[in-house]
Design an enzyme around this catalytic site. Sequence first.
Site, PDB file in Angstrom:
ATOM      1  N   GLU A   1       0.849  -1.188   0.000  1.00  0.00           N
ATOM      2  CA  GLU A   1       0.000   0.000   0.000  1.00  0.00           C
ATOM      3  C   GLU A   1       0.892   1.248   0.000  1.00  0.00           C
ATOM      4  OE1 GLU A   1      -2.218   0.708   3.692  1.00  0.00           O
ATOM      5  OE2 GLU A   1      -1.441  -1.192   4.422  1.00  0.00           O
TER       6      GLU A   1
ATOM      7  N   CYS B   1      -3.315  -3.700   4.427  1.00  0.00           N
ATOM      8  CA  CYS B   1      -2.328  -4.673   4.920  1.00  0.00           C
ATOM      9  C   CYS B   1      -2.668  -6.113   4.519  1.00  0.00           C
ATOM     10  CB  CYS B   1      -2.215  -4.573   6.439  1.00  0.00           C
ATOM     11  SG  CYS B   1      -1.752  -2.942   6.996  1.00  0.00           S
TER      12      CYS B   1
ATOM     13  N   HIS C   1      -1.578 -10.426  12.135  1.00  0.00           N
ATOM     14  CA  HIS C   1      -1.126  -9.146  11.567  1.00  0.00           C
ATOM     15  C   HIS C   1      -0.770  -8.248  12.748  1.00  0.00           C
ATOM     16  CE1 HIS C   1      -0.902  -5.376   9.576  1.00  0.00           C
ATOM     17  NE2 HIS C   1      -2.048  -4.925  10.049  1.00  0.00           N
TER      18      HIS C   1
HETATM   19  N1  COA Z   1       1.678   3.352  30.659  1.00  0.00           N
HETATM   20  C1  COA Z   1       1.256   2.186  30.127  1.00  0.00           C
HETATM   21  N2  COA Z   1       0.228   2.102  29.239  1.00  0.00           N
HETATM   22  C2  COA Z   1      -0.368   3.253  28.870  1.00  0.00           C
HETATM   23  C3  COA Z   1       0.026   4.505  29.382  1.00  0.00           C
HETATM   24  C4  COA Z   1       1.101   4.529  30.328  1.00  0.00           C
HETATM   25  N3  COA Z   1       1.561   5.669  30.843  1.00  0.00           N
HETATM   26  N4  COA Z   1      -0.750   5.450  28.840  1.00  0.00           N
HETATM   27  C5  COA Z   1      -1.615   4.810  27.981  1.00  0.00           C
HETATM   28  N5  COA Z   1      -1.384   3.500  28.016  1.00  0.00           N
HETATM   29  C6  COA Z   1      -2.075   2.439  27.267  1.00  0.00           C
HETATM   30  C7  COA Z   1      -3.562   2.647  27.173  1.00  0.00           C
HETATM   31  O1  COA Z   1      -4.210   2.193  28.349  1.00  0.00           O
HETATM   32  C8  COA Z   1      -3.891   1.808  25.957  1.00  0.00           C
HETATM   33  O2  COA Z   1      -3.913   0.445  26.316  1.00  0.00           O
HETATM   34  P1  COA Z   1      -5.183  -0.453  25.906  1.00  0.00           P
HETATM   35  O3  COA Z   1      -5.351  -0.286  24.421  1.00  0.00           O
HETATM   36  O4  COA Z   1      -4.766  -1.825  26.317  1.00  0.00           O
HETATM   37  O5  COA Z   1      -6.330   0.095  26.661  1.00  0.00           O
HETATM   38  C9  COA Z   1      -2.674   2.008  25.061  1.00  0.00           C
HETATM   39  O6  COA Z   1      -1.624   2.504  25.905  1.00  0.00           O
HETATM   40  C10 COA Z   1      -2.904   2.979  23.936  1.00  0.00           C
HETATM   41  O7  COA Z   1      -3.445   4.116  24.489  1.00  0.00           O
HETATM   42  P2  COA Z   1      -4.495   5.019  23.693  1.00  0.00           P
HETATM   43  O8  COA Z   1      -4.841   6.198  24.525  1.00  0.00           O
HETATM   44  O9  COA Z   1      -5.595   4.171  23.174  1.00  0.00           O
HETATM   45  O10 COA Z   1      -3.534   5.451  22.483  1.00  0.00           O
HETATM   46  P3  COA Z   1      -3.800   6.442  21.309  1.00  0.00           P
HETATM   47  O11 COA Z   1      -5.044   7.248  21.475  1.00  0.00           O
HETATM   48  O12 COA Z   1      -2.521   7.175  21.162  1.00  0.00           O
HETATM   49  O13 COA Z   1      -4.058   5.488  20.027  1.00  0.00           O
HETATM   50  C11 COA Z   1      -3.586   3.859  18.325  1.00  0.00           C
HETATM   51  C12 COA Z   1      -3.354   4.268  19.795  1.00  0.00           C
HETATM   52  C13 COA Z   1      -3.049   2.473  18.113  1.00  0.00           C
HETATM   53  C14 COA Z   1      -5.089   3.850  18.036  1.00  0.00           C
HETATM   54  C15 COA Z   1      -2.844   4.841  17.412  1.00  0.00           C
HETATM   55  O14 COA Z   1      -1.480   4.628  17.607  1.00  0.00           O
HETATM   56  C16 COA Z   1      -3.186   4.677  15.958  1.00  0.00           C
HETATM   57  O15 COA Z   1      -4.072   5.318  15.446  1.00  0.00           O
HETATM   58  N6  COA Z   1      -2.452   3.798  15.253  1.00  0.00           N
HETATM   59  C17 COA Z   1      -2.623   3.558  13.830  1.00  0.00           C
HETATM   60  C18 COA Z   1      -3.793   2.653  13.489  1.00  0.00           C
HETATM   61  C19 COA Z   1      -3.580   1.212  13.869  1.00  0.00           C
HETATM   62  O16 COA Z   1      -2.477   0.742  14.031  1.00  0.00           O
HETATM   63  N7  COA Z   1      -4.686   0.484  13.988  1.00  0.00           N
HETATM   64  C20 COA Z   1      -4.637  -0.938  14.341  1.00  0.00           C
HETATM   65  C21 COA Z   1      -5.514  -1.818  13.500  1.00  0.00           C
HETATM   66  S1  COA Z   1      -4.924  -1.948  11.836  1.00  0.00           S
END
Ligand code: COA
Length: 387
Positions: A79, A111, A233
């Site tokens: 992609e 993906c 994945h």
């Molecule tokens: N210590 C430990 N863990 C922590 C933390 C800390 N200080 N602060 C946050 N976390 C944890 C959260 O509890 C969460 O865990 P959980 O998912 O088990 O509940 C995790 O870290 C992520 O936190 P979150 O607030 O959800 O992160 P975010 O809003 O930054 O978004 C993604 C994370 C993955 C959604 C973002 O990186 C993204 O958009 N990625 C691209 C899309 C992707 O990869 N999608 C996956 C399917 S293809």
Amino acid sequence: MKIGIDCLSFFIPDLFLDIAELAVARDTDPAKFKIGIGQDQMAVQPLTQDIVTLGANAAKKIVTDADRALIDMVIVGTESGTDFSKASAVVIHELLDIQPFARSFEIKEACYGGTAALQLAKEYVANHPDRKVLVIASDIARYGLNSGGEVTQGAGAVAMLITKDPRVLVLADDSTFLTENVYDFWRPAYSEFPIVDGPLSNTTYIESFQKVWHRHSEVTGLTLSDYDALSFHIPYTKMGKKALLSVLDETDEATRERLLARYEESIRYSRRIGNLYTGSLYMGLISLLENSAALTGGSRIGLFSYGSGAVSEFFTGYLAEGFENHLFQSAHQELLENRRQVSISTYEELFIQKLPVHGESAVYEDPMRFSIQKVEGDIRYYRKTES
Ligand code: COA
């Protein structure tokens, strides 16, 4: 007839960023990135490596002179295409000196593209058992500086040779797949970066896994206890674990422990590389095979492929006797160990660098076997060194 993955190998750029440093630079607790997201390092792509060079560098380890004469198709799942029309596979076909009477093309569905290529290759070999197909999953995962997905970026390629009587993984004829029109992650043709609804992509990933897993179980009668390992994945290493945990209450304690232990082995490389988009599932499979002492010939592995948008598939295979003799552990370890760590400022500088456009030209030096040598007249020219 047995058909499957005869050998598989990956290639990654020789630069990486420490994820804790990224967290500090983004005013975030490093524990969120290392524990919450599950990443330690991120592959950083230099300007001279694109999906063509990553793919060709991955494939060079597994394609022998005998194979070059027998490969009928070169399929690239990606992609991160660099051209709306011409396929990267055509250039890779030339760089690898594959015999000319071959088909070469790209497949796209986020993906999932690598799995689409793998399944197409399997069906081709079923009809042409003495021929081979080279499947490459090559991508550069870019979400943008300071974006929510930045921590999950990565780059690299996995190459797989699909043949009859494969030496590594025999694929079963038991895929279950699912298509649902969801806007969780997409990249309009005018956009440099994807548009991402992070929470929706997480939910769709998990629900898609549950749907194809349960359908597979209904159709085949196989339950979690029948598997020696599941491979997912891995957009970031916490993601597959969330999906796995969502079904583990369906099984006994010993199976739970076994699948979780194998999952940890499957994410070792991804923790240090990041997202490979199409290659992520297969990077996880390589990590599992190269880091698990628990798997033997005959071990059954379930694989979950997910492409946003969304298409997903659950399929299975079993390991060939002696599969461990056809892996590339030491070469892969060297790739990981010999990388150079870059600072945040170098990463940010590299990130915004661009190849020339609209007829501009530039010449480059990169010691990799395959790299971009120059851009001239709207064409990327590739260097093929002897190393
Ligand atoms: N210590 C430990 N863990 C922590 C933390 C800390 N200080 N602060 C946050 N976390 C944890 C959260 O509890 C969460 O865990 P959980 O998912 O088990 O509940 C995790 O870290 C992520 O936190 P979150 O607030 O959800 O992160 P975010 O809003 O930054 O978004 C993604 C994370 C993955 C959604 C973002 O990186 C993204 O958009 N990625 C691209 C899309 C992707 O990869 N999608 C996956 C399917 S293809």
